[in-house]
Each structure stands twice: as C-alpha cells, then as structure tokens.
Design an enzyme around this catalytic site. Structure first.
Site, PDB file in Angstrom:
ATOM      1  N   PHE A  39      15.295  -3.760   5.792  1.00  0.00           N
ATOM      2  CA  PHE A  39      15.597  -4.969   5.026  1.00  0.00           C
ATOM      3  C   PHE A  39      14.731  -5.013   3.778  1.00  0.00           C
ATOM      4  CE2 PHE A  39      12.401  -6.343   8.129  1.00  0.00           C
ATOM      5  CZ  PHE A  39      11.502  -7.086   7.381  1.00  0.00           C
ATOM      6  N   GLU A 137       7.208  -3.397  -9.109  1.00  0.00           N
ATOM      7  CA  GLU A 137       6.594  -2.590  -8.060  1.00  0.00           C
ATOM      8  C   GLU A 137       7.429  -2.713  -6.790  1.00  0.00           C
ATOM      9  OE1 GLU A 137       2.102  -2.146  -6.628  1.00  0.00           O
ATOM     10  OE2 GLU A 137       3.060  -3.882  -5.699  1.00  0.00           O
TER      11      GLU A 137
END
Length: 221
Positions: A39, A137
């Site tokens: 996920f 990031e």
C-alpha cells in the site's frame, strides 16, 4: 513567503503520485500477479516542520526547493525485502519521473537500527502558471521496518534523540527482531504468495472507489 502558494505544487505532486503508485498495484493484482506494492501513503510537510528543518540545517528560502528533498513525501510498503528492489526498478523505468538520488539504508542500515530505501525523484506537475518540477522523497520499506521506524520516530519526539539507555537497548533489540522477521518471511515467500493468489478477495472484486485500504491517507513527518 506565501506558504500556501509555495506548497500547492507539492500537494498536487503527492496526490498524483499516490494515484499512479496505487495504480501499479491494481494492475498487478488484476492480472493475478504478486504486487511488490502492498500500500501507499503520502504527505506534504507542514510549514512548522519545514521551518524547523530550515533552522536546523541553515537552509534559506532561496535554496529551499533544491536543498529540502522531502517536502513531498510518499511511503511505499511492501511485504518482502526482495520487493523493495522491484519497486525501485519500477521507479527507475518510469518516464513520468526522474530518479535523482538513492539512499540504501537496508544494506547500510543506520546505527540506530533504522532500515528503509529512500528514492529522491524529480516530478513535473502542470500548474495554471505552467509546468513545474518538484522534488519528492519515496521511502520503500517492509511492514516490519515501518513498525520499528514509526515507534522510534514517536520516541524521538519525546526524548529529542537522547534516549535513556534502557530504551535504546530495547530499540536495538527490536530492530534485530524486525530484521529476523523479514528474513523468516522471505524464507517462506513462495508459499505465502501462492496462498495469497489462491485466496485474495480483493483480487476477485477490485473496487476503484472508496473502501479499499489504499484509499486512506496516512500522515507522517
């Protein structure tokens, strides 16, 4: 500085990237294949967190976009350590983003016990003022790595990095156990994947609307 205006492209980038990364997962599962992505969550740093980091690292507003690479942050959770490199390979191959830096804290884990793989990407968003490239990031880690990192992060807020010796030792021990858990799960990876493909209710009835665990946001710093 107009922080709302400054953060808008990052908010847009996180929203788009979450959809795209979750889409990869759904494509694998619809084809009855193991998805390296379990996920995905994402967040944009708060103004307070950005200002704290600017003060700590001496970053001026003129260099903020280049020097602070995690204003936009996503976290990709995987089941097995081996899945991490698969996700990294998927990111490298994509034409809608450019990998600009990689930090391997798995092969070179931090002394604290922290393990994760960080990928810094450049991603282009289309705004009303034209295209804009932003840095984001992407942290890739197993569920065991994430559990340890979340606990360590919470304790770090309480102790500001100066852990009592007893807690430091327990964290180090927990890091070793998390590493061992990942090893054990990798050892039976094929059996786990076979079982998941045989019985996977999401694979039998995938919804693209609300109700999936993929569709919930998770805020992290």
């Amino acid at each position: 500085m107009d922080w709302e205006l400054f953060l808008d492209p990052y908010i847009q980038a996180v929203g788009e990237l979450k959809i795209k990364l979750r889409g990869i997962r759904k494509q694998f599962r619809k084809q009855g294949k193991h998805s390296a992505i379990e996920f995905v969550t994402g967040r944009v740093k708060s103004v307070e967190s950005i200002q704290e980091k600017m003060a700590l690292r001496g970053i001026g507003t003129d260099l903020l976009e280049q020097e602070m690479q995690d204003i936009a942050g996503l976290r990709v959770m995987v089941q097995f350590v081996e899945d991490i490199q698969e996700v990294v390979s998927l990111l490298r191959r994509r034409s809608d983003m450019t990998v600009v830096q990689e930090r391997d804290y798995i092969s070179n884990r931090k002394p604290s016990g922290y393990r994760s793989y960080h990928v810094i990407i450049s991603y282009r968003v289309d705004t009303i003022n034209g295209p804009k490239d932003v840095l984001a990031e992407i942290q890739i880690r197993t569920l065991a790595m994430n559990f340890w990192a979340t606990i360590e992060h919470s304790l770090n807020y309480k102790y500001q990095g100066d852990f009592p010796q007893a807690i430091k030792e327990r964290l180090e021990n927990a890091a070793r156990m998390a590493y061992k858990l990942d090893e054990e799960m990798s050892a039976i990876k094929e059996d786990i994947q076979e079982a998941q493909l045989l019985y996977d209710p999401i694979n039998r009835h995938i919804k693209d609307g609300v109700g999936n665990s993929d569709d919930t946001d998770d805020i992290y710093r």
